[in-house]
Design an enzyme around this catalytic site. Structure first.
Site, PDB file in Angstrom:
ATOM      1  N   SER A  48       0.835  -1.208   0.000  1.00 27.12           N
ATOM      2  CA  SER A  48       0.000   0.000   0.000  1.00 27.12           C
ATOM      3  C   SER A  48       0.866   1.252   0.000  1.00 27.12           C
ATOM      4  O   SER A  48       0.531   2.247  -0.639  1.00 27.12           O
ATOM      5  CB  SER A  48      -0.922   0.009   1.214  1.00 27.12           C
ATOM      6  OG  SER A  48      -1.823  -1.066   1.113  1.00 27.12           O
ATOM      7  N   ASN A  49       1.996   1.213   0.717  1.00 33.39           N
ATOM      8  CA  ASN A  49       2.883   2.357   0.735  1.00 33.39           C
ATOM      9  C   ASN A  49       3.581   2.571  -0.602  1.00 33.39           C
ATOM     10  O   ASN A  49       4.157   3.623  -0.836  1.00 33.39           O
ATOM     11  CB  ASN A  49       3.923   2.208   1.851  1.00 33.39           C
ATOM     12  CG  ASN A  49       3.308   2.483   3.196  1.00 33.39           C
ATOM     13  OD1 ASN A  49       2.927   3.610   3.475  1.00 33.39           O
ATOM     14  ND2 ASN A  49       3.165   1.456   4.023  1.00 33.39           N
ATOM     15  N   LYS A 167       0.368 -10.987   6.056  1.00 34.35           N
ATOM     16  CA  LYS A 167       0.619  -9.673   6.635  1.00 34.35           C
ATOM     17  C   LYS A 167      -0.728  -9.115   7.063  1.00 34.35           C
ATOM     18  O   LYS A 167      -1.615  -8.956   6.225  1.00 34.35           O
ATOM     19  CB  LYS A 167       1.243  -8.727   5.604  1.00 34.35           C
ATOM     20  CG  LYS A 167       1.351  -7.295   6.119  1.00 34.35           C
ATOM     21  CD  LYS A 167       1.776  -6.288   5.056  1.00 34.35           C
ATOM     22  CE  LYS A 167       1.784  -4.882   5.653  1.00 34.35           C
ATOM     23  NZ  LYS A 167       2.205  -3.837   4.724  1.00 34.35           N
ATOM     24  N   SER A 169      -2.568  -5.948   8.954  1.00 32.89           N
ATOM     25  CA  SER A 169      -2.282  -4.586   9.389  1.00 32.89           C
ATOM     26  C   SER A 169      -3.155  -4.107  10.531  1.00 32.89           C
ATOM     27  O   SER A 169      -3.038  -2.967  10.964  1.00 32.89           O
ATOM     28  CB  SER A 169      -2.433  -3.631   8.194  1.00 32.89           C
ATOM     29  OG  SER A 169      -1.517  -3.978   7.184  1.00 32.89           O
ATOM     30  N   GLY A 192       1.691  -5.830  10.272  1.00 33.14           N
ATOM     31  CA  GLY A 192       1.617  -4.922   9.131  1.00 33.14           C
ATOM     32  C   GLY A 192       1.896  -3.484   9.524  1.00 33.14           C
ATOM     33  O   GLY A 192       1.841  -2.583   8.700  1.00 33.14           O
TER      34      GLY A 192
END
Lengths: 303, 303, 303, 303
Positions: A48-49, A167, A169, A192
């Site tokens: 996402s980053n 993962k 989050s 995450g």
């Protein structure tokens, strides 16, 4: 014999754009070169980053290719290859494997979430895992996708021999604990976000993919080391010191905050793609102040 | 000098009703007599598991009076005294103090939640704490109330000298960690469910108010003891063994499941007040099987 | 002078796939040919029912090209051109215009929704509208995206001369009424589901983009006609008769149900792309029975 | 023969408190006396705007007694009698009937919402309706309770001969339409907010319980009259003019805003019970300005 599965601290690297909005692969390569020499265990490309939802397929392939070359075997490379369709996820996963990624990180399909039941998710992940030449990780990111896979669903997905981790989050301690308890020993439950890395380790987690790892790789890796040495008090203290900088590069200021922090430590961050707005000067000043107070921004260390 | 604050494992005791739907105070007293001799550190009267929302004010007072007498100083007594209004919460808290409760557990007002901002919550809790002769705990139970107090709000509430702790039922590890980091050393962050007791302890929590404590007090207390001894591996193993029985008496079968489990260990559970439905025979069989498998239901121990 | 803006009933056409999962453009063209001769005012290519999130950019362009040719000027064509990035949305909108689409339907970016405030959405839509050769409609689909644009935000977006309407799928009557009241006369507020078409018209809406329009175009158009004639009683009665078939092709059985219903009226529906699962035989039987009972499935009419 | 069921516009009257926080029954009686001579069809005592959750049982009884006397048969009286338990709801409903209320408005139990399924809600409402000497209305207020009863559940509850209506505050047009379509002709579907009164009437609703009715009874009643006369254009225009003042006394400024508006038209509003905060001076000024602009605050009319 244990399967290959991810262990330790990974940074979900930011995707770098030039002032024209195009990919800036030169800075991307130099950032990843720096990570390759850091305390990290690996990088995750196009999490996402990495603004993966704003990238074309061509751009995604270039980022994997460039990233794998820049890392050059010094660290593990996870590639985000999930799309909304099973077909698209398989295609991108295969290409990531060809380009040298070590693991595929496959986000839960989410658009038609009211229609996706356990059967749909199990079939999706097992289809991707069947087709993938590399081990697959499940990626749950409920804050963005609205999908928080129930433990029972993850447990069933995790029965596939080519699914080696998740993962998550969310930071829900009972869920992390139950995932560890109900999946194989060589299935990696990953934090995450750095704000529950220590808690995840206590509960049997194997590491994390942490935005904070992009700007404080040593500190994140140190939490793992302290935990492994059984020094719970120091691990917790360091974890607590990381809460504010972690918030600065995630929930408080988002990807723009993360990129601003990267600029501050000598990497190239730049601006995110719109409609994500760049950090304002006031936000940059706050990020800087938070990082300094936490001891993350030490001019002597970078340079 | 540290303030008096709650420490260890508390059971949020069930309220017992007869077949006519009236309070059954005799069984209530006998249940609490058993808890007074158990491994628990205390009881919490009229938490969510005590069906406090279905009780009249008169019934609440009788339960506190009966409970305090039955415990007879052998354990600490927390009384749930929160209502939707500041005025009502103050009144009930004062009466609980008169009747001998050690702590007041004050749930967040929640009905008009779209209108309650930080200022409203701080004023509410500080008003109650000002008026209360006994120390006050904040009670956050988002699954039922829809209110999950932000950390900043809790931190400001916690500045009051007569606010000594929080029970948070959510299990969010980053939040637990941040609450501990940002509140005084003699402010108790408590787990609100046994499924994250061990995680909460790792993060600096002081204990918990745990539905599972009603039927597995020894196991819950043992998790704390193992943690205090630094035996993380055993604490985690026991924590994991408790996941299934904890779910059985909370999220899976609710208060009816908890009461069924109480019946099984020789206490009196009975049925909840409608509209809560009693456990079906099939549900009782599942609860029993889960508790047996987890080693909680050991006929030799009860009796 | 009023701007060009969409009016009447549009069908968000399904995307057709062959048994190999590839686009089936021949059936797509024949379906659209049938719609071009129907009571519809137009079609919307690549709405949610067109599975746009599961399509590659190349596939999207082929669908617009094929669709525009098949419609051949007999109806208006709306093309769904929204993506997660401003840049990607502009690019696709421009290509849709080149290919002959009349309007662009731009879904709210949603992945990073915790970071998108009013300013971000206004800037996004105004940037797309600035760059678009054709008029733009806002697309709000909260059930899938988690984004329900506040009225104030829509009102500000609607100030742009090239923004001519909104499709809102939520059915909230106060919101529809307020949108109409606060936007220009030549800004079209559209129902996003046939179950509130009549209500939207009463409140000043100009029409709808309706999944049900794919299989009951005459009935949907008839609701508009009755309303325009001031025959509220008949319009309401027909609206009520459409509730069950509308649910069958939307909330109850989803895109798979819609495609099954298309098969039933002599169009080609086929299966959706995984992870969406195809309709089971039992579901098909239910869809058929519901459509028959509502008088939508009339063998005499199709053929 | 049709059952007795509520029709028209009801005001959910505010509960008045003195500066000491005690009930102010004198002002309550005088307010209700004014409503008894207004264009309203009735009043609803102890709805959400009556702060029922902050009242003791004794206070509730006094309000019903005082209210019924003040209305003195000139209008219908609905009494809010729902509590979290079936037992408590029955008890209060019986007393309200003894005190002369015409209808009982029973809010959905909500605290243990994760445990309440269709069966639990049907049993609850049927038990209350069995025991109630007066007709019962269902009260759905999802914004405060988190419970939005599905249509299927309401339809089954509505089969009971002593259940005669529902107040739904959500404004979802498809739901209102489906409720009307699937319940008996003498079952009243009521709007719970004035911002969708006209839409509800179009869809077959019978009226509403409207906070705005407390301060603009004539305008609310006029919307119904215009609709009944078939003057849709005027009804819609008036409905739209009421949007801003309706928001001022509901979602924007809450009960404090409503009470401020009451003060402005010559009734006694006063402050709400904490933790609800009183309106600030700035908020009062905004309320006043909004009401003036909408033509609701006309000094010539009040007095």
């Amino acid at each position: 014999m244990a399967r290959v599965h991810p262990v330790g601290v990974f940074a979900p690297v930011a995707t770098t754009f030039g002032s024209d909005g195009e990919l800036d692969l030169a800075h991307y390569a130099s950032n990843l070169g720096w990570y390759a020499e850091s305390a990290l265990d690996g990088v995750a490309i196009m999490g996402s980053n990495g603004e993966y939802v704003s990238l074309s397929t061509d751009e995604k392939l270039k980022l994997i290719e460039t990233g794998v070359k820049a890392i050059d075997g010094r660290k593990k490379v996870i590639a985000g290859t999930g799309t909304e369709s099973t077909r698209g996820s398989i295609e991108l996963t295969r290409k990531a494997a060809e380009l040298g990624a070590d693991f595929a990180l496959v986000v839960t399909p989410y658009y038609y979430k009211p229609r996706y039941d356990k059967a749909a998710y199990v079939k999706h992940y097992h289809s991707v895992a069947d087709a993938s030449p590399i081990p697959v990780m499940i990626y749950v990111m409920a804050a963005y996708t609205g999908v928080d896979l129930p433990v029972d669903t993850v447990v069933e997905i995790a029965q596939h021999p080519n699914i080696v981790g998740i993962k998550d989050s969310g930071g829900n301690a009972p869920k992390v604990g139950e995932l560890v308890a109900r999946t194989p020993e060589d299935f990696s439950v990953f934090a995450g976000s750095a704000n529950f890395l220590y808690a995840a380790l206590c509960l049997g987690g194997k590491g994390g993919i942490l935005a904070l790892g992009n700007v404080a790789p040593s500190e994140c890796a140190q939490i793992v080391r302290l935990f492994e040495q059984g020094d719970h008090a120091s691990a917790l203290a360091l974890q607590q010191r990381m809460l504010a900088p972690n918030a600065a590069v995630t929930t408080r200021f988002g990807i723009a905050g993360l990129k601003a922090a990267m600029d501050m430590i000598g990497l190239y961050g730049g601006d995110p793609r719109p409609p994500l707005l760049p950090a304002t000067d006031a936000e940059r000043a706050q990020v800087k102040s938070i990082m300094e107070q936490a001891g993350v921004l030490d001019p002597a260390r970078v340079g």
